[in-house]
Scaffold this motif. Structure first.
Motif, PDB file in Angstrom:
ATOM      1  N   LEU A   6       0.867  -1.180   0.000  1.00 30.78           N
ATOM      2  CA  LEU A   6       0.000   0.000   0.000  1.00 30.78           C
ATOM      3  C   LEU A   6       0.898   1.222   0.000  1.00 30.78           C
ATOM      4  CD1 LEU A   6      -2.406  -1.310   2.804  1.00 30.78           C
ATOM      5  CD2 LEU A   6      -2.669  -1.532   0.324  1.00 30.78           C
ATOM      6  N   GLY A   7       1.012   1.883  -1.154  1.00 32.74           N
ATOM      7  CA  GLY A   7       1.933   3.016  -1.306  1.00 32.74           C
ATOM      8  C   GLY A   7       3.198   2.539  -1.995  1.00 32.74           C
ATOM      9  N   GLY A   8       3.568   3.275  -3.071  1.00 31.84           N
ATOM     10  CA  GLY A   8       4.746   2.852  -3.850  1.00 31.84           C
ATOM     11  C   GLY A   8       5.679   4.032  -4.107  1.00 31.84           C
ATOM     12  N   GLY A   9       5.967   4.822  -3.052  1.00 34.60           N
ATOM     13  CA  GLY A   9       6.916   5.937  -3.186  1.00 34.60           C
ATOM     14  C   GLY A   9       8.332   5.453  -2.921  1.00 34.60           C
ATOM     15  N   VAL A  10       9.103   6.285  -2.219  1.00 30.64           N
ATOM     16  CA  VAL A  10      10.505   5.942  -1.947  1.00 30.64           C
ATOM     17  C   VAL A  10      10.596   4.600  -1.209  1.00 30.64           C
ATOM     18  CG1 VAL A  10      12.545   6.660  -0.621  1.00 30.64           C
ATOM     19  CG2 VAL A  10      11.236   8.359  -1.912  1.00 30.64           C
TER      20      VAL A  10
ATOM     21  N   GLY B  58       7.833   2.343  -0.466  1.00 28.82           N
ATOM     22  CA  GLY B  58       7.039   1.278  -1.104  1.00 28.82           C
ATOM     23  C   GLY B  58       7.746   0.734  -2.344  1.00 28.82           C
TER      24      GLY B  58
ATOM     25  N   ASP C  43      -1.213   2.431  -5.379  1.00 23.54           N
ATOM     26  CA  ASP C  43      -0.773   3.808  -5.142  1.00 23.54           C
ATOM     27  C   ASP C  43      -1.626   4.684  -6.048  1.00 23.54           C
ATOM     28  OD1 ASP C  43       0.665   6.343  -5.306  1.00 23.54           O
ATOM     29  OD2 ASP C  43       2.328   5.294  -4.325  1.00 23.54           O
TER      30      ASP C  43
ATOM     31  N   ASN D 231       2.929   1.539   3.127  1.00 23.59           N
ATOM     32  CA  ASN D 231       3.996   2.538   2.963  1.00 23.59           C
ATOM     33  C   ASN D 231       3.443   3.873   2.489  1.00 23.59           C
ATOM     34  OD1 ASN D 231       5.794   0.036   2.826  1.00 23.59           O
ATOM     35  ND2 ASN D 231       4.517  -0.156   1.006  1.00 23.59           N
ATOM     36  N   ALA D 232       2.297   4.253   3.039  1.00 25.57           N
ATOM     37  CA  ALA D 232       1.651   5.506   2.628  1.00 25.57           C
ATOM     38  C   ALA D 232       2.273   6.668   3.392  1.00 25.57           C
ATOM     39  CB  ALA D 232       0.155   5.391   2.900  1.00 25.57           C
ATOM     40  N   PRO D 233       1.952   7.917   3.011  1.00 24.65           N
ATOM     41  CA  PRO D 233       2.502   9.071   3.734  1.00 24.65           C
ATOM     42  C   PRO D 233       2.255   8.981   5.244  1.00 24.65           C
ATOM     43  CG  PRO D 233       1.386   9.797   1.736  1.00 24.65           C
ATOM     44  CD  PRO D 233       1.116   8.332   1.872  1.00 24.65           C
ATOM     45  N   GLU D 234       3.137   9.631   5.994  1.00 27.63           N
ATOM     46  CA  GLU D 234       3.134   9.510   7.460  1.00 27.63           C
ATOM     47  C   GLU D 234       1.990  10.310   8.088  1.00 27.63           C
ATOM     48  OE1 GLU D 234       4.937   7.374   8.902  1.00 27.63           O
ATOM     49  OE2 GLU D 234       5.825   8.060  10.767  1.00 27.63           O
TER      50      GLU D 234
ATOM     51  N   SER E 222       5.240   0.584   7.478  1.00 26.67           N
ATOM     52  CA  SER E 222       6.617   1.102   7.389  1.00 26.67           C
ATOM     53  C   SER E 222       6.802   2.379   8.196  1.00 26.67           C
ATOM     54  CB  SER E 222       6.973   1.417   5.931  1.00 26.67           C
ATOM     55  OG  SER E 222       6.991   0.264   5.149  1.00 26.67           O
ATOM     56  N   THR E 223       5.810   2.778   8.960  1.00 22.55           N
ATOM     57  CA  THR E 223       5.878   4.069   9.663  1.00 22.55           C
ATOM     58  C   THR E 223       7.234   4.322  10.329  1.00 22.55           C
ATOM     59  OG1 THR E 223       4.927   5.451  11.385  1.00 22.55           O
ATOM     60  CG2 THR E 223       4.859   3.087  11.782  1.00 22.55           C
TER      61      THR E 223
ATOM     62  N   HIS F 270       9.695  -1.269  10.121  1.00 18.68           N
ATOM     63  CA  HIS F 270      10.274   0.027   9.716  1.00 18.68           C
ATOM     64  C   HIS F 270      11.623  -0.197   9.017  1.00 18.68           C
ATOM     65  CE1 HIS F 270      12.677   3.773  10.931  1.00 18.68           C
ATOM     66  NE2 HIS F 270      11.946   4.091   9.892  1.00 18.68           N
ATOM     67  N   PRO F 271      11.661   0.048   7.687  1.00 14.32           N
ATOM     68  CA  PRO F 271      12.890  -0.212   6.931  1.00 14.32           C
ATOM     69  C   PRO F 271      13.713   1.061   6.765  1.00 14.32           C
ATOM     70  CG  PRO F 271      11.151   0.317   5.409  1.00 14.32           C
ATOM     71  CD  PRO F 271      10.594   0.565   6.784  1.00 14.32           C
TER      72      PRO F 271
ATOM     73  N   ASN G  30      16.094   3.434   3.854  1.00 11.12           N
ATOM     74  CA  ASN G  30      16.251   3.721   2.432  1.00 11.12           C
ATOM     75  C   ASN G  30      17.723   3.616   2.013  1.00 11.12           C
ATOM     76  OD1 ASN G  30      15.457   4.697  -0.128  1.00 11.12           O
ATOM     77  ND2 ASN G  30      15.995   6.770   0.448  1.00 11.12           N
TER      78      ASN G  30
HETATM   79  N1  LIG Z   1      11.793   8.100   3.253  1.00 16.19           N
HETATM   80  C1  LIG Z   1      12.395   7.418   4.211  1.00 16.19           C
HETATM   81  O1  LIG Z   1      13.616   7.485   4.369  1.00 16.19           O
HETATM   82  C2  LIG Z   1      11.589   6.509   5.120  1.00 16.19           C
HETATM   83  C3  LIG Z   1      12.288   5.513   5.833  1.00 16.19           C
HETATM   84  C4  LIG Z   1      11.570   4.597   6.589  1.00 16.19           C
HETATM   85  C5  LIG Z   1      10.186   4.685   6.675  1.00 16.19           C
HETATM   86  N2  LIG Z   1       9.536   5.679   6.004  1.00 16.19           N
HETATM   87  C6  LIG Z   1       8.069   5.701   6.105  1.00 16.19           C
HETATM   88  O2  LIG Z   1       7.528   5.111   4.934  1.00 16.19           O
HETATM   89  C7  LIG Z   1       6.265   5.698   4.644  1.00 16.19           C
HETATM   90  C8  LIG Z   1       6.283   6.226   3.221  1.00 16.19           C
HETATM   91  O3  LIG Z   1       7.299   7.206   3.117  1.00 16.19           O
HETATM   92  P1  LIG Z   1       8.004   7.569   1.730  1.00 16.19           P
HETATM   93  O4  LIG Z   1       9.276   8.242   2.084  1.00 16.19           O
HETATM   94  O5  LIG Z   1       7.992   6.386   0.841  1.00 16.19           O
HETATM   95  O6  LIG Z   1       6.989   8.665   1.161  1.00 16.19           O
HETATM   96  P2  LIG Z   1       6.694   9.012  -0.374  1.00 16.19           P
HETATM   97  O7  LIG Z   1       6.032  10.336  -0.353  1.00 16.19           O
HETATM   98  O8  LIG Z   1       7.916   8.819  -1.195  1.00 16.19           O
HETATM   99  O9  LIG Z   1       5.666   7.887  -0.807  1.00 16.19           O
HETATM  100  C9  LIG Z   1       4.344   7.826  -0.332  1.00 16.19           C
HETATM  101  C10 LIG Z   1       3.512   7.199  -1.451  1.00 16.19           C
HETATM  102  O10 LIG Z   1       2.213   6.962  -0.944  1.00 16.19           O
HETATM  103  C11 LIG Z   1       1.314   7.266  -1.982  1.00 16.19           C
HETATM  104  N3  LIG Z   1      -0.010   7.507  -1.429  1.00 16.19           N
HETATM  105  C12 LIG Z   1      -0.633   8.691  -1.148  1.00 16.19           C
HETATM  106  N4  LIG Z   1      -1.870   8.446  -0.687  1.00 16.19           N
HETATM  107  C13 LIG Z   1      -2.047   7.103  -0.677  1.00 16.19           C
HETATM  108  C14 LIG Z   1      -3.118   6.248  -0.324  1.00 16.19           C
HETATM  109  N5  LIG Z   1      -4.272   6.715   0.105  1.00 16.19           N
HETATM  110  N6  LIG Z   1      -2.923   4.915  -0.464  1.00 16.19           N
HETATM  111  C15 LIG Z   1      -1.765   4.398  -0.885  1.00 16.19           C
HETATM  112  N7  LIG Z   1      -0.721   5.166  -1.238  1.00 16.19           N
HETATM  113  C16 LIG Z   1      -0.848   6.501  -1.130  1.00 16.19           C
HETATM  114  C17 LIG Z   1       1.913   8.466  -2.683  1.00 16.19           C
HETATM  115  O11 LIG Z   1       1.372   8.605  -4.000  1.00 16.19           O
HETATM  116  C18 LIG Z   1       3.380   8.102  -2.669  1.00 16.19           C
HETATM  117  O12 LIG Z   1       3.771   7.399  -3.834  1.00 16.19           O
HETATM  118  C19 LIG Z   1       6.020   6.758   5.707  1.00 16.19           C
HETATM  119  O13 LIG Z   1       5.275   6.192   6.734  1.00 16.19           O
HETATM  120  C20 LIG Z   1       7.432   7.071   6.201  1.00 16.19           C
HETATM  121  O14 LIG Z   1       7.443   7.541   7.531  1.00 16.19           O
HETATM  122  C21 LIG Z   1      10.200   6.571   5.208  1.00 16.19           C
END
Ligand SMILES: NC(=O)c1ccc[n+]([C@@H]2O[C@H](COP(=O)([O-])OP(=O)(O)OC[C@H]3O[C@@H](n4cnc5c(N)ncnc54)[C@H](O)[C@@H]3O)[C@@H](O)[C@H]2O)c1
Length: 327
Positions: free
Chosen positions: A6-10, A12, A30, A83-86, A111-112, A134-135, A137
């Motif tokens: 769920l969520g495919g950003g950095v 996901g 996503d 892995n959705a926004p925090e 992944s919070t 919690h992974p 990057n």
């Molecule tokens: N960036 C990091 O270094 C890091 C490290 C460990 C954990 N995290 C955690 O991972 C999670 C995601 O962070 P990120 O850095 O990948 O953020 P990101 O902004 O890169 O990715 C978030 C993704 O979620 C998608 N999204 C938005 N609304 C959504 C919904 N309703 N359902 C599903 N997906 C949705 C967005 O389109 C986006 O692709 C957060 O909880 C963050 O705290 C981040």
């Protein structure tokens, strides 16, 4: 095996690469129409990095299916990683939606970076299968994943999550007690806060702070962490001697502890300008490649010495070889 994402950003996208390159199918939801392109780029980076990291026979890659809802991502999945926004409301909604579809034995991990699992469990069907996973990057290269239970989590959910993470070459670190920020982010935030103060007070530029890490302590951290290093620094007399020598300085104190500089426009402008200057025109993609190539070299050096993340890599390679022989 299929994992629902769920969520495919950095993060996901990083999980997608970690699972797919270890032979696991994924179903990814996503809402961003650009997500497939970003996940593709992540997979390309991961293939490049893994190709250099190991000669072990990786399994045939899993398939990637993009789906249109969290419920579809959960369908047929035997593990789900969110892995959705925090944002707690958003995460709760997604976790609850997935939990209504996935059978009760399917573990659901978030992944919070710091939200408490007890809060994420609210509103879920079978909240006992929710854990934090919690992974770090890039997820496809760094083995650490902090596993943290909430008040309602069953011990079997923690064991099953840890087992899956181990099977894809990771090092699950089970956090003993539910705390904000878990372990690593508490440490990282302390450094981050100090670094912002140093820029704010114009003691150092962002590049000088990065130099202070990468030319010295950063090189030691990957093999020794912090306590083992200080044990060595205490010499034959050990940790007690080290504490006697450097303990008093903790009282002065050098650091700003929990004070946070106000993020004024001026400070943000300084951070932005100095960070852009440091990147020196290199794209994020180029910097990611450089980061990954260096991580691969460090992991290989640690593997040669049987230490830390290098040992995790060696264990995973042994498992991959065994699986290949069985096939
Ligand atoms: N960036 C990091 O270094 C890091 C490290 C460990 C954990 N995290 C955690 O991972 C999670 C995601 O962070 P990120 O850095 O990948 O953020 P990101 O902004 O890169 O990715 C978030 C993704 O979620 C998608 N999204 C938005 N609304 C959504 C919904 N309703 N359902 C599903 N997906 C949705 C967005 O389109 C986006 O692709 C957060 O909880 C963050 O705290 C981040």
């Amino acid at each position: 095996m299929t994992v629902g994402l769920l969520g495919g950003g950095v993060i996901g996208g990083g999980w997608a690469a970690r699972f797919v390159l270890n032979g696991i199918d994924i179903r990814l939801y996503d809402p961003d129409p650009d997500a497939p392109r970003k996940v593709d780029l992540m997979l390309e980076n991961a293939r490049h990095a893994l190709g250099r990291l190991t000669y072990a026979p990786l399994p045939a890659p899993g398939g990637v299916t993009f789906v249109a809802s969290p419920e579809e991502a959960a369908e047929g999945a035997s593990f789900i990683q969110e892995n959705a926004p925090e944002r707690i409301d958003l995460k709760r909604e997604l976790l609850a939606a997935a939990s209504r579809v996935a059978p009760s034995e399917v573990v659901i991990a978030s992944s919070t970076s710091g939200l408490l699992p007890s809060l994420l469990q609210e509103g879920m069907e079978h909240p006992e299968r929710l854990t934090v996973g919690h992974p770090f990057n890039p997820v496809y290269l760094l083995p650490l994943v902090e596993v943290c239970a909430g008040a309602a989590t069953a011990p079997e959910a923690i064991e099953r999550a840890a087992e899956l993470y181990r099977s894809v070459g990771m090092h699950p670190l089970v956090v003993r007690r539910e705390v904000d920020g878990f372990i690593a982010d508490r440490l990282l935030e302390a450094i981050w806060r100090e670094a912002l103060w140093l820029v704010h007070d114009e003691v150092a530029t962002v590049e000088e702070i990065d130099d202070a890490i990468r030319y010295g302590p950063g090189l030691r951290w990957s093999s020794m962490g912090t306590f083992l290093l200080y044990r060595i620094a205490g010499g034959e007399a050990g940790m007690r001697h080290f504490m006697a020598q450097f303990g008093p300085a903790l009282q002065w104190p050098w650091s700003k502890l929990t004070d946070v500089p106000e993020l004024t426009e001026e400070l943000l402008e300084r951070l932005e300008q100095q960070s852009d200057a440091q990147a020196a025109g290199r794209s994020v993609g180029e910097l990611e490649r450089l980061r990954d190539d260096c991580l691969v070299a460090v992991l290989q050096a640690l593997r040669a010495n049987g230490v830390g993340a290098g040992q995790t890599l060696a264990d995973h390679e042994r498992r991959l070889l065994e699986r290949a022989v069985v096939r």
